[in-house]
Design a protein around this motif. Structure first.
Motif, mmCIF file in Angstrom:
data_model
loop_
_atom_site.group_PDB
_atom_site.id
_atom_site.type_symbol
_atom_site.label_atom_id
_atom_site.label_comp_id
_atom_site.label_asym_id
_atom_site.label_seq_id
_atom_site.Cartn_x
_atom_site.Cartn_y
_atom_site.Cartn_z
ATOM 1 N N ALA A 1 24.294 -1.728 -63.601
ATOM 2 C CA ALA A 1 23.532 -1.446 -64.822
ATOM 3 C C ALA A 1 23.137 0.025 -64.896
ATOM 4 N N GLY A 2 22.843 0.634 -63.749
ATOM 5 C CA GLY A 2 22.453 2.035 -63.750
ATOM 6 C C GLY A 2 23.553 2.938 -64.264
ATOM 7 N N LEU A 3 24.792 2.662 -63.860
ATOM 8 C CA LEU A 3 25.926 3.450 -64.345
ATOM 9 C C LEU A 3 26.112 3.264 -65.836
ATOM 10 N N ARG A 4 26.022 2.033 -66.300
ATOM 11 C CA ARG A 4 26.213 1.771 -67.730
ATOM 12 C C ARG A 4 25.173 2.500 -68.567
ATOM 13 N N GLU A 5 23.938 2.486 -68.120
ATOM 14 C CA GLU A 5 22.884 3.149 -68.882
ATOM 15 C C GLU A 5 22.994 4.664 -68.796
ATOM 16 N N ALA A 6 23.495 5.180 -67.672
ATOM 17 C CA ALA A 6 23.705 6.627 -67.568
ATOM 18 C C ALA A 6 24.784 7.091 -68.542
ATOM 19 N N VAL A 7 25.858 6.298 -68.687
ATOM 20 C CA VAL A 7 26.894 6.635 -69.676
ATOM 21 C C VAL A 7 26.299 6.632 -71.078
ATOM 22 N N ARG A 8 25.501 5.608 -71.380
ATOM 23 C CA ARG A 8 24.879 5.537 -72.706
ATOM 24 C C ARG A 8 23.976 6.747 -72.964
ATOM 25 N N ALA A 9 23.184 7.113 -71.979
ATOM 26 C CA ALA A 9 22.247 8.223 -72.166
ATOM 27 C C ALA A 9 22.995 9.529 -72.412
ATOM 28 N N ALA A 10 24.081 9.766 -71.664
ATOM 29 C CA ALA A 10 24.867 10.987 -71.865
ATOM 30 C C ALA A 10 25.538 10.974 -73.230
ATOM 31 N N ALA A 11 26.103 9.821 -73.609
ATOM 32 C CA ALA A 11 26.747 9.716 -74.920
ATOM 33 C C ALA A 11 25.738 9.930 -76.045
ATOM 34 N N LYS A 12 24.551 9.405 -75.856
ATOM 35 C CA LYS A 12 23.523 9.559 -76.887
ATOM 36 C C LYS A 12 23.157 11.026 -77.077
ATOM 37 N N ARG A 13 23.157 11.795 -75.986
ATOM 38 C CA ARG A 13 22.894 13.229 -76.104
ATOM 39 C C ARG A 13 23.990 13.921 -76.922
ATOM 40 N N PHE A 14 25.225 13.477 -76.738
ATOM 41 C CA PHE A 14 26.292 14.051 -77.561
ATOM 42 C C PHE A 14 26.124 13.648 -79.028
ATOM 43 N N PHE A 15 25.923 12.375 -79.275
ATOM 44 C CA PHE A 15 25.828 11.905 -80.661
ATOM 45 C C PHE A 15 24.657 12.556 -81.403
ATOM 46 N N ALA A 16 23.616 12.961 -80.674
ATOM 47 C CA ALA A 16 22.446 13.574 -81.299
ATOM 48 C C ALA A 16 22.676 15.027 -81.695
ATOM 49 N N LEU A 17 23.793 15.624 -81.268
ATOM 50 C CA LEU A 17 24.074 17.006 -81.638
ATOM 51 C C LEU A 17 24.281 17.130 -83.147
ATOM 52 N N PRO A 18 23.998 18.276 -83.716
ATOM 53 C CA PRO A 18 24.311 18.492 -85.136
ATOM 54 C C PRO A 18 25.803 18.303 -85.389
ATOM 55 N N GLU A 19 26.147 17.875 -86.587
ATOM 56 C CA GLU A 19 27.538 17.570 -86.900
ATOM 57 C C GLU A 19 28.453 18.769 -86.680
ATOM 58 N N GLN A 20 27.959 19.976 -86.993
ATOM 59 C CA GLN A 20 28.818 21.151 -86.815
ATOM 60 C C GLN A 20 29.130 21.421 -85.351
ATOM 61 N N PRO B 1 27.933 18.120 -70.082
ATOM 62 C CA PRO B 1 28.942 18.193 -69.021
ATOM 63 C C PRO B 1 29.002 16.958 -68.130
ATOM 64 N N GLU B 2 27.894 16.231 -68.022
ATOM 65 C CA GLU B 2 27.876 15.063 -67.138
ATOM 66 C C GLU B 2 28.671 13.881 -67.701
ATOM 67 N N LEU B 3 29.003 13.928 -69.004
ATOM 68 C CA LEU B 3 29.690 12.795 -69.626
ATOM 69 C C LEU B 3 31.041 12.527 -68.955
ATOM 70 N N ALA B 4 31.768 13.570 -68.602
ATOM 71 C CA ALA B 4 33.098 13.396 -68.009
ATOM 72 C C ALA B 4 33.031 12.630 -66.690
ATOM 73 N N THR B 5 32.140 13.027 -65.809
ATOM 74 C CA THR B 5 32.034 12.380 -64.501
ATOM 75 C C THR B 5 31.590 10.926 -64.639
ATOM 76 N N LEU B 6 30.601 10.690 -65.490
ATOM 77 C CA LEU B 6 30.088 9.331 -65.678
ATOM 78 C C LEU B 6 31.145 8.411 -66.275
ATOM 79 N N CYS B 7 31.863 8.904 -67.285
ATOM 80 C CA CYS B 7 32.882 8.075 -67.926
ATOM 81 C C CYS B 7 34.035 7.781 -66.981
ATOM 82 N N ALA B 8 34.404 8.747 -66.150
ATOM 83 C CA ALA B 8 35.475 8.510 -65.187
ATOM 84 C C ALA B 8 35.070 7.428 -64.190
ATOM 85 N N GLU B 9 33.833 7.471 -63.724
ATOM 86 C CA GLU B 9 33.354 6.455 -62.782
ATOM 87 C C GLU B 9 33.323 5.079 -63.434
#
Length: 317
Positions: free
Chosen positions: A41-60, A128-136
């Motif tokens: 569960a910790g890995l799954r939530e870490a992926v979500r948290a990193a992805a959420k940081r990306f999705f929160a970026l401005p569209e540009q 930057p952490e998204l790549a490592t988390l998603c690979a795991e």
């Protein structure tokens, strides 16, 4: 209708019992839940948290990572319409989601296949952490997929590695889907969903989802949409069109949808982690022999062509 299967039973020796339940579930609904999958569960939530940081970026800031459906990178809201397979995608009712889509870092040795289906992943420098988390995460789910393919083979009376041997060079797509809140999307149009009614395209889908008002529904045999059951820490598994065809319609690739953003909870935001597990794309698929298959009148089809047809149909614009 949709059982929960503890994979520890399979590992502990109840192979016949698990295989029988597996076969029965995929004949009945094409869906089941699995516990004991071993993906923390910790890995799954870490992926979500990193992805959420990306999705929160401005569209540009997200725009440089934009990709087409079945590409690698960010798919913005408005670019995919799963409900309209078979006709041109309806640009007025796209899915109310954005996605980050990734693929398997792999080479088959077939240059044309590798260029078409194994394009490099695109990683946002801002997270930057998204790549490592998603690979795991992807490695863990691919290992799980091999176990599920072995259960699938045994449940059909095939050699245990029958499906595994035919998916060693498959692409394996990983989608991180964000379902934005109603406050962000506005009122949906009539017939518009977070993900429109559709079937999946490949072999197995392995889904880690969050529960909510605007959640997953499955079309039952009697024609009624029902809420998919949710069990904390269990994965939702379903089969896709290719495996339905391969088993001669013994197993069902069932229509499902994700409900639109709910008025009951206008701030609801959900993130799903979805791994689409495929067969080797240079493999010709023909229905398995009877008595496994119920129908054998489907012509042979190349897995890559089958997948491309569906991807193109879901693309808006």
């Amino acid at each position: 209708m949709i059982p929960l299967i503890d994979l520890n039973r399979w590992r502990d020796g109840d192979r016949a019992g698990v295989a029988a339940e597996w076969d029965a579930a995929l004949q009945e609904s094409g869906f089941l839940l699995v516990s004991g999958h071993g993906v923390g569960a910790g890995l799954r939530e870490a992926v979500r948290a990193a992805a959420k940081r990306f999705f929160a970026l401005p569209e540009q800031e997200k725009a440089p990572y934009a990709a087409p459906v079945s590409g690698r990178g960010w798919i913005p809201i408005g670019k995919e319409a799963n409900a309209f397979y078979g006709v041109e995608a309806d640009a007025s009712r796209p899915d109310l989601k954005e996605s980050y889509t990734l693929g398997r870092d792999h080479r088959t040795g077939n240059a044309a296949l590798d260029e078409a289906w194994f394009t490099p992943n695109v990683w946002p420098a801002e997270v930057p952490e998204l790549a490592t988390l998603c690979a795991e995460y992807a490695d863990a789910v691919r290992a799980l997929n091999e176990e599920l393919l072995r259960i699938s083979a045994v449940s059909l009376g095939l050699e245990e590695d029958w499906f595994v041997e035919r998916s060693r060079n498959s692409p394996h797509t990983f989608n991180i889907n964000r379902y934005p809140p109603l406050a962000e999307t506005g009122e949906p149009r009539e017939g518009q969903f977070r993900v429109g009614p559709h079937t999946d395209w490949g072999m197995l889908t392995i889904l880690d989802r969050q529960v909510g008002y605007g959640g997953l529904q499955i079309l039952a045999r009697y024609g009624e949409w029902i809420d998919a059951p949710y069990v904390q820490d269990a994965f939702t598994i379903n089969i896709g069109d290719l495996l339905e065809r391969w088993t001669g319609h013994r197993w069902r690739s069932t229509r499902h949808r994700v409900l639109p953003p709910p008025s009951e909870s206008p701030a609801e935001e959900l993130i799903s982690l979805i791994m689409f597990m495929e067969a080797d794309f240079d493999l010709e698929i023909t229905p398995l022999p009877e008595p496994i298959s119920r129908r054998r009148d489907f012509p042979p089809v190349l897995a890559a062509d089958f997948f491309l047809e569906r991807s193109n149909a879901a693309t808006v614009g």
